[in-house]
Enzyme design. Structure first.
Site, PDB file in Angstrom:
ATOM      1  N   SER A  36       0.818  -1.171   0.095  1.00 48.57           N
ATOM      2  CA  SER A  36       0.075  -0.123  -0.009  1.00 48.57           C
ATOM      3  C   SER A  36       0.892   1.276  -0.190  1.00 48.57           C
ATOM      4  CB  SER A  36      -0.926  -0.080   1.144  1.00 48.57           C
ATOM      5  OG  SER A  36      -1.519   1.212   1.457  1.00 48.57           O
ATOM      6  N   TYR A  81      -1.982  -1.156  11.171  1.00 50.40           N
ATOM      7  CA  TYR A  81      -1.863  -1.224   9.410  1.00 50.40           C
ATOM      8  C   TYR A  81      -0.985  -0.578   8.579  1.00 50.40           C
ATOM      9  CZ  TYR A  81      -3.517  -0.951   4.594  1.00 50.40           C
ATOM     10  OH  TYR A  81      -3.806  -1.047   3.405  1.00 50.40           O
TER      11      TYR A  81
END
Length: 283
Positions: A139, A153
Protein backbone atom coordinates in the site's frame (compact mmCIF):
# COMPACT_ATOMS: atom_id res chain seq x y z
CA UNK A 1 0.28 -26.12 -20.53
CA UNK A 2 -1.63 -23.40 -18.71
CA UNK A 3 -0.03 -21.74 -15.72
CA UNK A 4 -1.84 -21.46 -12.40
CA UNK A 5 -2.22 -18.37 -10.22
CA UNK A 6 -3.11 -18.62 -6.54
CA UNK A 7 -4.90 -15.55 -5.18
CA UNK A 8 -5.72 -14.95 -1.51
CA UNK A 9 -8.54 -12.68 -0.46
CA UNK A 10 -10.19 -13.61 -3.76
CA UNK A 11 -13.83 -13.21 -2.77
CA UNK A 12 -13.97 -9.49 -3.53
CA UNK A 13 -12.13 -6.25 -4.23
CA UNK A 14 -8.62 -6.45 -5.65
CA UNK A 15 -8.46 -10.24 -5.24
CA UNK A 16 -11.57 -10.89 -7.30
CA UNK A 17 -10.45 -8.37 -9.92
CA UNK A 18 -7.08 -10.15 -10.16
CA UNK A 19 -8.90 -13.44 -10.68
CA UNK A 20 -10.75 -11.95 -13.65
CA UNK A 21 -7.60 -10.46 -15.21
CA UNK A 22 -5.62 -13.69 -14.92
CA UNK A 23 -8.53 -15.74 -16.25
CA UNK A 24 -8.74 -13.36 -19.22
CA UNK A 25 -5.08 -14.17 -19.93
CA UNK A 26 -5.71 -17.92 -19.80
CA UNK A 27 -4.45 -18.77 -16.31
CA UNK A 28 -6.02 -21.52 -14.26
CA UNK A 29 -6.80 -20.28 -10.78
CA UNK A 30 -6.70 -21.30 -7.14
CA UNK A 31 -8.91 -18.91 -5.19
CA UNK A 32 -8.60 -18.63 -1.42
CA UNK A 33 -10.89 -16.79 0.99
CA UNK A 34 -13.00 -17.52 4.05
CA UNK A 35 -16.40 -17.44 2.31
CA UNK A 36 -16.96 -20.62 0.30
CA UNK A 37 -20.23 -19.41 -1.24
CA UNK A 38 -18.62 -16.35 -2.80
CA UNK A 39 -15.71 -18.39 -4.12
CA UNK A 40 -18.08 -20.87 -5.76
CA UNK A 41 -19.95 -18.02 -7.48
CA UNK A 42 -16.69 -16.65 -8.91
CA UNK A 43 -15.61 -20.15 -9.96
CA UNK A 44 -18.78 -20.69 -12.01
CA UNK A 45 -18.55 -17.24 -13.57
CA UNK A 46 -14.91 -17.52 -14.65
CA UNK A 47 -15.04 -21.12 -15.84
CA UNK A 48 -18.11 -20.41 -17.96
CA UNK A 49 -16.75 -17.19 -19.40
CA UNK A 50 -13.08 -17.98 -19.95
CA UNK A 51 -12.84 -21.77 -20.08
CA UNK A 52 -10.22 -21.96 -17.35
CA UNK A 53 -10.07 -24.34 -14.40
CA UNK A 54 -10.81 -22.69 -11.06
CA UNK A 55 -10.08 -24.46 -7.78
CA UNK A 56 -11.56 -22.94 -4.64
CA UNK A 57 -10.12 -23.49 -1.17
CA UNK A 58 -11.94 -21.91 1.76
CA UNK A 59 -9.36 -20.95 4.38
CA UNK A 60 -8.84 -18.58 7.29
CA UNK A 61 -5.23 -17.49 6.92
CA UNK A 62 -5.15 -16.01 10.42
CA UNK A 63 -5.06 -19.60 11.75
CA UNK A 64 -1.63 -21.10 12.53
CA UNK A 65 -0.03 -23.01 9.63
CA UNK A 66 -3.05 -22.54 7.37
CA UNK A 67 -0.65 -21.87 4.49
CA UNK A 68 0.99 -25.26 5.08
CA UNK A 69 -2.40 -26.97 5.04
CA UNK A 70 -3.25 -25.18 1.81
CA UNK A 71 0.03 -26.21 0.16
CA UNK A 72 -0.43 -29.83 1.25
CA UNK A 73 -3.95 -29.90 -0.17
CA UNK A 74 -2.76 -28.56 -3.53
CA UNK A 75 0.04 -31.13 -3.62
CA UNK A 76 -2.52 -33.89 -3.15
CA UNK A 77 -4.49 -32.44 -6.04
CA UNK A 78 -1.26 -32.12 -8.08
CA UNK A 79 -1.74 -28.40 -8.69
CA UNK A 80 1.61 -26.58 -8.94
CA UNK A 81 1.53 -22.81 -8.42
CA UNK A 82 3.26 -20.53 -10.92
CA UNK A 83 2.02 -17.19 -9.57
CA UNK A 84 1.20 -16.34 -5.96
CA UNK A 85 -0.73 -13.16 -5.19
CA UNK A 86 -0.80 -12.39 -1.47
CA UNK A 87 -3.75 -10.04 -1.40
CA UNK A 88 -5.61 -10.97 1.80
CA UNK A 89 -5.45 -8.29 4.46
CA UNK A 90 -7.43 -5.70 6.38
CA UNK A 91 -7.02 -2.46 8.31
CA UNK A 92 -8.51 -0.67 11.27
CA UNK A 93 -8.91 2.97 12.21
CA UNK A 94 -8.60 3.84 15.89
CA UNK A 95 -6.21 5.35 18.36
CA UNK A 96 -4.01 2.39 19.27
CA UNK A 97 -4.75 2.45 23.00
CA UNK A 98 -8.48 2.67 22.29
CA UNK A 99 -8.45 -0.13 19.73
CA UNK A 100 -9.54 -3.73 20.04
CA UNK A 101 -6.41 -5.73 20.87
CA UNK A 102 -7.63 -8.95 19.25
CA UNK A 103 -8.36 -7.13 16.00
CA UNK A 104 -4.86 -5.64 15.94
CA UNK A 105 -3.37 -9.09 16.59
CA UNK A 106 -5.41 -10.68 13.81
CA UNK A 107 -4.33 -7.90 11.46
CA UNK A 108 -0.69 -8.80 12.08
CA UNK A 109 -1.46 -12.50 11.70
CA UNK A 110 -3.06 -11.92 8.29
CA UNK A 111 -1.13 -8.95 6.87
CA UNK A 112 2.29 -10.20 7.96
CA UNK A 113 2.49 -13.77 9.30
CA UNK A 114 0.20 -15.37 6.71
CA UNK A 115 1.89 -13.47 3.88
CA UNK A 116 5.29 -14.62 5.15
CA UNK A 117 4.25 -18.24 5.42
CA UNK A 118 2.58 -18.26 2.02
CA UNK A 119 5.75 -16.78 0.52
CA UNK A 120 7.90 -19.31 2.39
CA UNK A 121 5.92 -22.43 1.49
CA UNK A 122 5.19 -21.63 -2.14
CA UNK A 123 8.48 -19.78 -2.66
CA UNK A 124 10.39 -22.95 -1.79
CA UNK A 125 8.33 -24.90 -4.32
CA UNK A 126 8.96 -22.24 -6.97
CA UNK A 127 12.72 -22.16 -6.39
CA UNK A 128 12.81 -25.96 -6.65
CA UNK A 129 11.06 -25.62 -10.02
CA UNK A 130 13.31 -22.61 -10.85
CA UNK A 131 10.29 -20.63 -11.99
CA UNK A 132 7.58 -18.52 -10.43
CA UNK A 133 6.34 -15.11 -9.36
CA UNK A 134 5.15 -13.76 -6.03
CA UNK A 135 3.20 -10.51 -5.83
CA UNK A 136 2.48 -8.99 -2.43
CA UNK A 137 -0.19 -6.33 -2.22
CA UNK A 138 1.31 -3.57 -0.08
CA UNK A 139 0.00 0.00 0.00
CA UNK A 140 1.05 3.61 -0.33
CA UNK A 141 0.66 3.45 3.48
CA UNK A 142 3.80 1.31 3.57
CA UNK A 143 5.85 4.11 2.04
CA UNK A 144 4.72 6.69 4.61
CA UNK A 145 6.93 7.17 7.66
CA UNK A 146 4.01 6.60 10.02
CA UNK A 147 0.22 6.43 10.12
CA UNK A 148 -1.31 7.67 13.37
CA UNK A 149 -4.79 6.26 14.04
CA UNK A 150 -4.01 3.39 11.67
CA UNK A 151 -0.61 2.69 13.17
CA UNK A 152 -0.64 -1.11 13.02
CA UNK A 153 -1.97 -1.21 9.45
CA UNK A 154 0.68 1.23 8.20
CA UNK A 155 3.36 -0.76 9.99
CA UNK A 156 2.19 -4.04 8.43
CA UNK A 157 2.34 -2.55 4.94
CA UNK A 158 5.81 -1.13 5.59
CA UNK A 159 6.81 -4.68 6.51
CA UNK A 160 5.30 -6.08 3.31
CA UNK A 161 7.24 -3.59 1.21
CA UNK A 162 10.56 -4.17 2.98
CA UNK A 163 10.11 -7.96 3.06
CA UNK A 164 9.21 -8.14 -0.64
CA UNK A 165 12.24 -6.13 -1.74
CA UNK A 166 14.55 -8.18 0.46
CA UNK A 167 13.19 -11.52 -0.73
CA UNK A 168 13.38 -10.45 -4.36
CA UNK A 169 17.08 -9.68 -3.95
CA UNK A 170 17.71 -13.01 -2.22
CA UNK A 171 16.03 -14.93 -5.04
CA UNK A 172 17.90 -13.36 -7.94
CA UNK A 173 19.19 -16.08 -10.23
CA UNK A 174 16.64 -18.65 -9.05
CA UNK A 175 14.02 -17.96 -11.70
CA UNK A 176 11.64 -16.58 -9.05
CA UNK A 177 10.69 -12.92 -8.77
CA UNK A 178 9.02 -11.10 -5.87
CA UNK A 179 7.13 -7.84 -6.33
CA UNK A 180 5.25 -5.39 -4.12
CA UNK A 181 2.33 -3.44 -5.53
CA UNK A 182 1.49 -0.24 -3.65
CA UNK A 183 -1.92 1.20 -4.50
CA UNK A 184 -3.44 4.26 -2.89
CA UNK A 185 -7.11 4.14 -1.86
CA UNK A 186 -9.18 1.60 -3.78
CA UNK A 187 -12.97 1.35 -4.15
CA UNK A 188 -13.49 -1.88 -2.21
CA UNK A 189 -14.98 -2.93 1.12
CA UNK A 190 -11.70 -2.05 2.84
CA UNK A 191 -12.84 1.36 4.09
CA UNK A 192 -15.94 -0.09 5.70
CA UNK A 193 -13.96 -2.89 7.33
CA UNK A 194 -11.43 -0.37 8.63
CA UNK A 195 -14.12 2.07 9.87
CA UNK A 196 -12.51 4.63 7.57
CA UNK A 197 -14.52 7.43 6.04
CA UNK A 198 -11.65 9.83 5.40
CA UNK A 199 -8.07 8.93 4.59
CA UNK A 200 -5.69 9.93 1.82
CA UNK A 201 -7.46 13.27 1.24
CA UNK A 202 -7.29 14.48 -2.33
CA UNK A 203 -6.68 10.99 -3.73
CA UNK A 204 -9.56 9.59 -5.74
CA UNK A 205 -10.10 5.88 -5.04
CA UNK A 206 -8.97 3.64 -7.89
CA UNK A 207 -11.14 0.90 -9.35
CA UNK A 208 -9.99 -2.58 -8.26
CA UNK A 209 -9.93 -3.56 -11.94
CA UNK A 210 -7.22 -0.99 -12.67
CA UNK A 211 -5.15 -2.23 -9.71
CA UNK A 212 -5.54 -5.82 -10.93
CA UNK A 213 -4.39 -4.84 -14.42
CA UNK A 214 -1.35 -3.20 -12.86
CA UNK A 215 -0.74 -6.34 -10.80
CA UNK A 216 -0.61 -8.43 -13.98
CA UNK A 217 1.74 -5.91 -15.61
CA UNK A 218 4.01 -5.87 -12.54
CA UNK A 219 4.32 -9.66 -12.52
CA UNK A 220 4.88 -9.88 -16.27
CA UNK A 221 7.66 -7.25 -16.13
CA UNK A 222 9.08 -8.55 -12.83
CA UNK A 223 9.14 -5.10 -11.23
CA UNK A 224 10.30 -5.23 -7.59
CA UNK A 225 8.08 -2.29 -6.55
CA UNK A 226 5.17 -0.71 -8.38
CA UNK A 227 3.18 2.27 -7.09
CA UNK A 228 -0.27 2.36 -8.59
CA UNK A 229 -1.79 5.64 -9.70
CA UNK A 230 -0.46 9.13 -10.41
CA UNK A 231 -1.63 10.59 -7.10
CA UNK A 232 -0.01 7.78 -5.11
CA UNK A 233 3.23 8.22 -7.04
CA UNK A 234 3.17 11.96 -6.35
CA UNK A 235 2.55 11.36 -2.65
CA UNK A 236 5.37 8.81 -2.45
CA UNK A 237 7.72 11.26 -4.14
CA UNK A 238 6.64 14.26 -2.09
CA UNK A 239 7.15 12.78 1.38
CA UNK A 240 10.87 12.41 0.66
CA UNK A 241 11.21 16.16 1.12
CA UNK A 242 9.09 16.53 4.26
CA UNK A 243 10.13 16.11 7.91
CA UNK A 244 8.90 12.88 9.44
CA UNK A 245 7.03 14.81 12.14
CA UNK A 246 5.10 16.75 9.50
CA UNK A 247 4.22 13.58 7.59
CA UNK A 248 2.91 12.07 10.85
CA UNK A 249 0.67 15.10 11.46
CA UNK A 250 -0.63 15.03 7.88
CA UNK A 251 -1.38 11.31 8.13
CA UNK A 252 -3.10 11.76 11.50
CA UNK A 253 -5.43 14.36 10.03
CA UNK A 254 -6.03 12.28 6.90
CA UNK A 255 -6.86 9.24 9.02
CA UNK A 256 -9.54 11.12 10.92
CA UNK A 257 -7.93 12.58 14.05
CA UNK A 258 -10.76 15.10 14.52
CA UNK A 259 -13.53 12.62 13.73
CA UNK A 260 -12.18 10.06 16.19
CA UNK A 261 -11.79 12.72 18.90
CA UNK A 262 -15.38 13.84 18.34
CA UNK A 263 -16.63 10.24 18.45
CA UNK A 264 -14.71 9.60 21.67
CA UNK A 265 -16.03 12.78 23.30
CA UNK A 266 -19.55 11.92 22.18
CA UNK A 267 -19.30 8.42 23.62
CA UNK A 268 -17.95 9.78 26.91
CA UNK A 269 -20.75 12.34 27.12
CA UNK A 270 -23.37 9.71 26.38
CA UNK A 271 -21.94 7.41 29.05
CA UNK A 272 -21.98 10.30 31.53
CA UNK A 273 -25.62 11.09 30.71
CA UNK A 274 -26.59 7.44 31.14
CA UNK A 275 -24.79 7.35 34.48
CA UNK A 276 -26.67 10.46 35.64
CA UNK A 277 -29.95 8.96 34.48
CA UNK A 278 -29.34 5.71 36.34
CA UNK A 279 -28.41 7.66 39.48
CA UNK A 280 -31.57 9.75 39.28
CA UNK A 281 -33.66 6.62 38.78
CA UNK A 282 -32.08 4.95 41.78
CA UNK A 283 -32.93 7.94 43.96
Amino acid sequence: MKQTALITGASGGIGRACAVVFAEHGYNLVLVARTERKLDEIKRELENKYGVTVTTVPADLTLPDEAVRLADELKKRRIPIDVLINNAGFGDRAAFLDSDWDKQRRMIELNIVALMQMSYVFGREMTAARSGSILNIASIAGIMYSGPYMSVYYATKAFVLSFSQSLNEELKGTGVSVSALCPGPVSTGFNEAASLTEGFHGMKPAAPESVAADAFWTIRHKRPVRIHGAAAKLAAFGIRFLPRSLVARIAADANGRKTLAAEKNGAAKKAEEQQELSTDTAQ
